[in-house]
Design a protein around this motif. Structure first.
Motif, PDB file in Angstrom:
ATOM      1  N   ILE A  99       0.850  -1.203   0.000  1.00 51.17           N
ATOM      2  CA  ILE A  99       0.000   0.000   0.000  1.00 51.17           C
ATOM      3  C   ILE A  99       0.883   1.250   0.000  1.00 51.17           C
ATOM      4  CG2 ILE A  99      -1.654   1.333   1.356  1.00 51.17           C
ATOM      5  CD1 ILE A  99      -2.814  -1.377   2.312  1.00 51.17           C
ATOM      6  N   VAL A 100       1.886   1.251   0.903  1.00 45.17           N
ATOM      7  CA  VAL A 100       2.743   2.440   1.035  1.00 45.17           C
ATOM      8  C   VAL A 100       3.527   2.682  -0.250  1.00 45.17           C
ATOM      9  CG1 VAL A 100       4.696   3.423   2.281  1.00 45.17           C
ATOM     10  CG2 VAL A 100       2.902   2.226   3.542  1.00 45.17           C
ATOM     11  N   GLN A 101       4.132   1.620  -0.793  1.00 46.28           N
ATOM     12  CA  GLN A 101       4.943   1.843  -1.999  1.00 46.28           C
ATOM     13  C   GLN A 101       4.069   2.213  -3.185  1.00 46.28           C
ATOM     14  OE1 GLN A 101       5.737   0.115  -5.003  1.00 46.28           O
ATOM     15  NE2 GLN A 101       4.206  -1.490  -4.808  1.00 46.28           N
ATOM     16  N   PHE A 102       2.844   1.675  -3.245  1.00 46.72           N
ATOM     17  CA  PHE A 102       1.935   2.005  -4.349  1.00 46.72           C
ATOM     18  C   PHE A 102       1.650   3.504  -4.338  1.00 46.72           C
ATOM     19  CE2 PHE A 102      -1.506   1.468  -7.299  1.00 46.72           C
ATOM     20  CZ  PHE A 102      -1.227   0.257  -7.923  1.00 46.72           C
ATOM     21  N   LEU A 103       1.330   4.034  -3.154  1.00 43.39           N
ATOM     22  CA  LEU A 103       1.005   5.460  -3.039  1.00 43.39           C
ATOM     23  C   LEU A 103       2.225   6.347  -3.256  1.00 43.39           C
ATOM     24  CD1 LEU A 103      -1.396   5.437   0.043  1.00 43.39           C
ATOM     25  CD2 LEU A 103      -1.979   5.898  -2.351  1.00 43.39           C
ATOM     26  N   THR A 104       3.342   6.014  -2.589  1.00 41.35           N
ATOM     27  CA  THR A 104       4.500   6.915  -2.651  1.00 41.35           C
ATOM     28  C   THR A 104       5.132   6.921  -4.041  1.00 41.35           C
ATOM     29  OG1 THR A 104       5.825   5.148  -1.696  1.00 41.35           O
ATOM     30  CG2 THR A 104       5.095   6.871  -0.196  1.00 41.35           C
ATOM     31  N   GLN A 105       5.214   5.743  -4.680  1.00 38.22           N
ATOM     32  CA  GLN A 105       5.792   5.706  -6.030  1.00 38.22           C
ATOM     33  C   GLN A 105       4.918   6.496  -6.999  1.00 38.22           C
ATOM     34  OE1 GLN A 105       8.667   4.636  -6.846  1.00 38.22           O
ATOM     35  NE2 GLN A 105       9.203   3.452  -5.052  1.00 38.22           N
ATOM     36  N   ALA A 106       3.584   6.339  -6.837  1.00 34.16           N
ATOM     37  CA  ALA A 106       2.663   7.053  -7.730  1.00 34.16           C
ATOM     38  C   ALA A 106       2.852   8.563  -7.565  1.00 34.16           C
ATOM     39  CB  ALA A 106       1.228   6.657  -7.426  1.00 34.16           C
ATOM     40  N   LEU A 107       2.918   9.029  -6.308  1.00 28.61           N
ATOM     41  CA  LEU A 107       3.079  10.463  -6.046  1.00 28.61           C
ATOM     42  C   LEU A 107       4.418  10.967  -6.575  1.00 28.61           C
ATOM     43  CD1 LEU A 107       1.631  10.783  -2.429  1.00 28.61           C
ATOM     44  CD2 LEU A 107       0.663  11.690  -4.558  1.00 28.61           C
ATOM     45  N   LEU A 108       5.470  10.222  -6.291  1.00 26.63           N
ATOM     46  CA  LEU A 108       6.818  10.618  -6.708  1.00 26.63           C
ATOM     47  C   LEU A 108       6.881  10.832  -8.218  1.00 26.63           C
ATOM     48  CD1 LEU A 108       9.822  10.869  -5.727  1.00 26.63           C
ATOM     49  CD2 LEU A 108      10.082   8.506  -6.425  1.00 26.63           C
ATOM     50  N   HIS A 109       6.349   9.853  -8.962  1.00 28.88           N
ATOM     51  CA  HIS A 109       6.433   9.950 -10.423  1.00 28.88           C
ATOM     52  C   HIS A 109       5.440  10.971 -10.991  1.00 28.88           C
ATOM     53  CE1 HIS A 109       8.704   6.275  -9.716  1.00 28.88           C
ATOM     54  NE2 HIS A 109       9.253   6.479 -10.885  1.00 28.88           N
ATOM     55  N   TRP A 110       4.272  11.077 -10.353  1.00 23.44           N
ATOM     56  CA  TRP A 110       3.287  12.056 -10.817  1.00 23.44           C
ATOM     57  C   TRP A 110       3.825  13.471 -10.660  1.00 23.44           C
ATOM     58  CZ3 TRP A 110      -0.441  13.208 -13.859  1.00 23.44           C
ATOM     59  CH2 TRP A 110      -1.219  14.338 -13.630  1.00 23.44           C
ATOM     60  N   PHE A 111       4.423  13.768  -9.513  1.00 25.15           N
ATOM     61  CA  PHE A 111       4.963  15.119  -9.294  1.00 25.15           C
ATOM     62  C   PHE A 111       6.135  15.391 -10.233  1.00 25.15           C
ATOM     63  CE2 PHE A 111       2.966  15.019  -4.905  1.00 25.15           C
ATOM     64  CZ  PHE A 111       1.987  15.945  -5.252  1.00 25.15           C
ATOM     65  N   SER A 112       6.942  14.360 -10.505  1.00 24.56           N
ATOM     66  CA  SER A 112       8.058  14.555 -11.441  1.00 24.56           C
ATOM     67  C   SER A 112       7.513  14.957 -12.807  1.00 24.56           C
ATOM     68  CB  SER A 112       8.865  13.268 -11.595  1.00 24.56           C
ATOM     69  OG  SER A 112       9.338  12.858 -10.359  1.00 24.56           O
ATOM     70  N   TYR A 113       6.359  14.398 -13.162  1.00 21.62           N
ATOM     71  CA  TYR A 113       5.758  14.712 -14.454  1.00 21.62           C
ATOM     72  C   TYR A 113       5.091  16.092 -14.407  1.00 21.62           C
ATOM     73  CZ  TYR A 113       2.114  14.822 -18.004  1.00 21.62           C
ATOM     74  OH  TYR A 113       1.290  15.208 -19.012  1.00 21.62           O
ATOM     75  N   LYS A 114       4.272  16.294 -13.358  1.00 23.95           N
ATOM     76  CA  LYS A 114       3.478  17.517 -13.272  1.00 23.95           C
ATOM     77  C   LYS A 114       4.364  18.770 -13.211  1.00 23.95           C
ATOM     78  CE  LYS A 114      -0.544  19.193 -10.598  1.00 23.95           C
ATOM     79  NZ  LYS A 114      -0.647  20.495 -10.933  1.00 23.95           N
ATOM     80  N   TYR A 115       5.448  18.682 -12.473  1.00 21.78           N
ATOM     81  CA  TYR A 115       6.309  19.852 -12.294  1.00 21.78           C
ATOM     82  C   TYR A 115       7.594  19.725 -13.101  1.00 21.78           C
ATOM     83  CZ  TYR A 115       2.925  20.877  -8.716  1.00 21.78           C
ATOM     84  OH  TYR A 115       1.757  21.130  -8.072  1.00 21.78           O
ATOM     85  N   ARG A 116       7.509  19.112 -14.269  1.00 25.46           N
ATOM     86  CA  ARG A 116       8.683  18.991 -15.143  1.00 25.46           C
ATOM     87  C   ARG A 116       9.139  20.404 -15.541  1.00 25.46           C
ATOM     88  NH1 ARG A 116       4.013  17.882 -17.583  1.00 25.46           N
ATOM     89  NH2 ARG A 116       3.596  18.556 -19.720  1.00 25.46           N
ATOM     90  N   GLY A 117      10.416  20.527 -15.842  1.00 24.20           N
ATOM     91  CA  GLY A 117      10.989  21.855 -16.089  1.00 24.20           C
ATOM     92  C   GLY A 117      10.344  22.575 -17.268  1.00 24.20           C
ATOM     93  N   ARG A 118      10.043  23.856 -17.045  1.00 26.47           N
ATOM     94  CA  ARG A 118       9.536  24.690 -18.139  1.00 26.47           C
ATOM     95  C   ARG A 118      10.229  26.031 -18.059  1.00 26.47           C
ATOM     96  NH1 ARG A 118       3.876  23.805 -16.698  1.00 26.47           N
ATOM     97  NH2 ARG A 118       4.108  21.561 -16.758  1.00 26.47           N
ATOM     98  N   LYS A 119      10.597  26.569 -19.174  1.00 28.10           N
ATOM     99  CA  LYS A 119      11.364  27.815 -19.172  1.00 28.10           C
ATOM    100  C   LYS A 119      10.599  28.918 -18.437  1.00 28.10           C
ATOM    101  CE  LYS A 119      14.488  30.178 -22.311  1.00 28.10           C
ATOM    102  NZ  LYS A 119      15.717  29.610 -21.877  1.00 28.10           N
ATOM    103  N   GLY A 120      11.276  29.577 -17.541  1.00 23.37           N
ATOM    104  CA  GLY A 120      10.649  30.683 -16.827  1.00 23.37           C
ATOM    105  C   GLY A 120       9.882  30.269 -15.592  1.00 23.37           C
ATOM    106  N   GLN A 121       9.685  28.976 -15.407  1.00 19.91           N
ATOM    107  CA  GLN A 121       8.925  28.536 -14.221  1.00 19.91           C
ATOM    108  C   GLN A 121       9.866  28.400 -13.034  1.00 19.91           C
ATOM    109  OE1 GLN A 121       5.512  25.710 -14.316  1.00 19.91           O
ATOM    110  NE2 GLN A 121       7.107  24.320 -13.539  1.00 19.91           N
ATOM    111  N   LYS A 122       9.439  28.932 -11.905  1.00 18.32           N
ATOM    112  CA  LYS A 122      10.308  28.895 -10.727  1.00 18.32           C
ATOM    113  C   LYS A 122       9.690  28.018  -9.657  1.00 18.32           C
ATOM    114  CE  LYS A 122      13.642  32.390 -10.295  1.00 18.32           C
ATOM    115  NZ  LYS A 122      14.079  33.657  -9.780  1.00 18.32           N
ATOM    116  N   ALA A 123      10.538  27.300  -8.919  1.00 18.79           N
ATOM    117  CA  ALA A 123      10.030  26.455  -7.837  1.00 18.79           C
ATOM    118  C   ALA A 123       9.608  27.338  -6.670  1.00 18.79           C
ATOM    119  CB  ALA A 123      11.108  25.492  -7.390  1.00 18.79           C
TER     120      ALA A 123
END
Ligand SMILES: [Cu+2]
Length: 358
Positions: A99-123
């Protein structure tokens, strides 16, 4: 082969040089790299972000496929008293981890996708959040403490060899490459033993001067009466072995120069275990494969395979030398009556020695 290796090394050397030159190039100023340089642009980041997403989906598909595809290889129900507790602990731990790895892996990869680098975007600079930190610290602490406590109590109970009343005392003796078992006879006490006493018919090195050892019996099959606790004393003649009895959820290292112990109560006879639905299905599947293989063998003029029949086995689970794979001993769990009958056919140490002298 040598020529192939030389070509491979040369190719790897060229690739290494090329990579080093790229790193040197990257180390230069951004201007020197230009617009099409090695620095990731929006298209690169977009592609990498999607790869992260595809990767986690592929990982989940593979994981689920493995769980379904390898179901046949899971161990069947335990045949010992402590086995079901052990299995529940293992199952719960696996479910929690899944359960834990299913949730954490999903979040980890989803955020990597959602916040992928875009010119001018700042963290966003986000220093801390006490409530969030409390939640993700407290939950694992409670869950882990529960698992560890349950595990500790189970471990202490399983490993306590002195808890049984009137157990059967048996010695399991390992050597390269086989097993022997020594029954303690009517006194239920094993005679002293040491490898230095090994000579002629005294294959396990039982002390000939110890009265407790006279009625000991050495056998090549491990017979156990059902529902009676058994205390195993393990001894090794040569190297480190490991006595593994998977159906009883039992394993113990067998160490030269010392006696290790384990105890369990077998609860299902060999006959009953063979007739369980799981086992009859498994055996018929194996025999179907063997029938097909036999056809091929007979066509090639070879001998056909014998049909397979299930037996409990004691296996060696330490790679102890060249014939380690073949180190096994049949275990027969039977009624008290059958066990006693079998025991009567065994020879005591005293008789073995007397026979050897004649
Ligand atoms: Cu071994």
């Amino acid at each position: 082969m040598t020529a192939f290796l030389i070509i491979l090394i040369a190719a790897l050397f060229v690739i290494a040089l090329w990579q080093i030159s790229k790193i040197v190039q990257l180390g230069k100023s951004p201007e020197a790299n230009g617009a099409d340089g090695e620095i990731a642009n929006d298209a690169d980041n977009d592609r990498q972000g999607k790869f992260m997403l595809y990767f986690v989906i592929a990982m989940y598909v593979m994981m689920i496929a493995c769980f379904i595809g390898y179901q046949d290889y899971f161990l069947p129900d335990a045949a010992s008293a402590h086995g079901s507790e052990y299995d529940s602990l293992l199952l719960l731990t696996t479910v929690v981890i899944m359960i834990v790895q299913f949730l954490t892996q999903a979040l980890l990869h989803w955020f990597s996708y959602k916040y992928r680098g875009r010119k001018g975007q700042k963290a966003l600079f986000y220093a801390d959040n006490d409530r969030l930190e409390f939640i993700w610290t407290a939950i694992p602490v409670v869950v882990l403490a529960g698992l560890i406590l349950w595990g500790l109590f189970s471990w202490n109970d399983i490993m306590d060899v002195d808890k049984h009343e009137d157990p059967l005392v048996v010695e399991v003796y390992a050597y390269q490459f086989g097993w022997k078992v020594r029954y303690s006879g009517s006194d239920n006490t094993l005679g002293d033993a040491n490898v230095r006493f090994i000579k002629g018919a005294n294959v396990l090195g039982i002390d000939p001067t110890d009265a407790d050892g006279k009625d000991d019996m050495v056998a090549t099959e491990l017979h156990l009466p059902v529902n009676r606790p058994v205390v195993f004393n393990f001894r090794s003649q040569d190297v480190l072995h490991s006595a593994y009895m998977p159906h009883f959820r039992a394993q113990m290292n067998v160490v030269p120069g010392m006696v290790t112990k384990f105890s369990f109560t077998p609860t299902v006879t060999s006959e009953d275990y063979k007739s369980t639905e799981f086992m009859t299905e498994k055996v018929s599947k194996i025999n179907e494969i063997r029938r097909q293989k036999s056809k091929e063998l007979e066509a090639a003029g070879d001998v056909a395979l014998d049909p397979y029949e299930f037996e409990y086995y004691l296996l060696c689970n330490k790679i102890c030398g060249a014939s380690h794979y073949n180190m096994q001993m049949k275990i027969v769990v039977e009624s008290e009556e059958d066990y006693n009958k079998w025991l009567e056919t065994q020879t005591t140490f005293e008789t073995t020695l007397a026979n050897a002298e004649n």
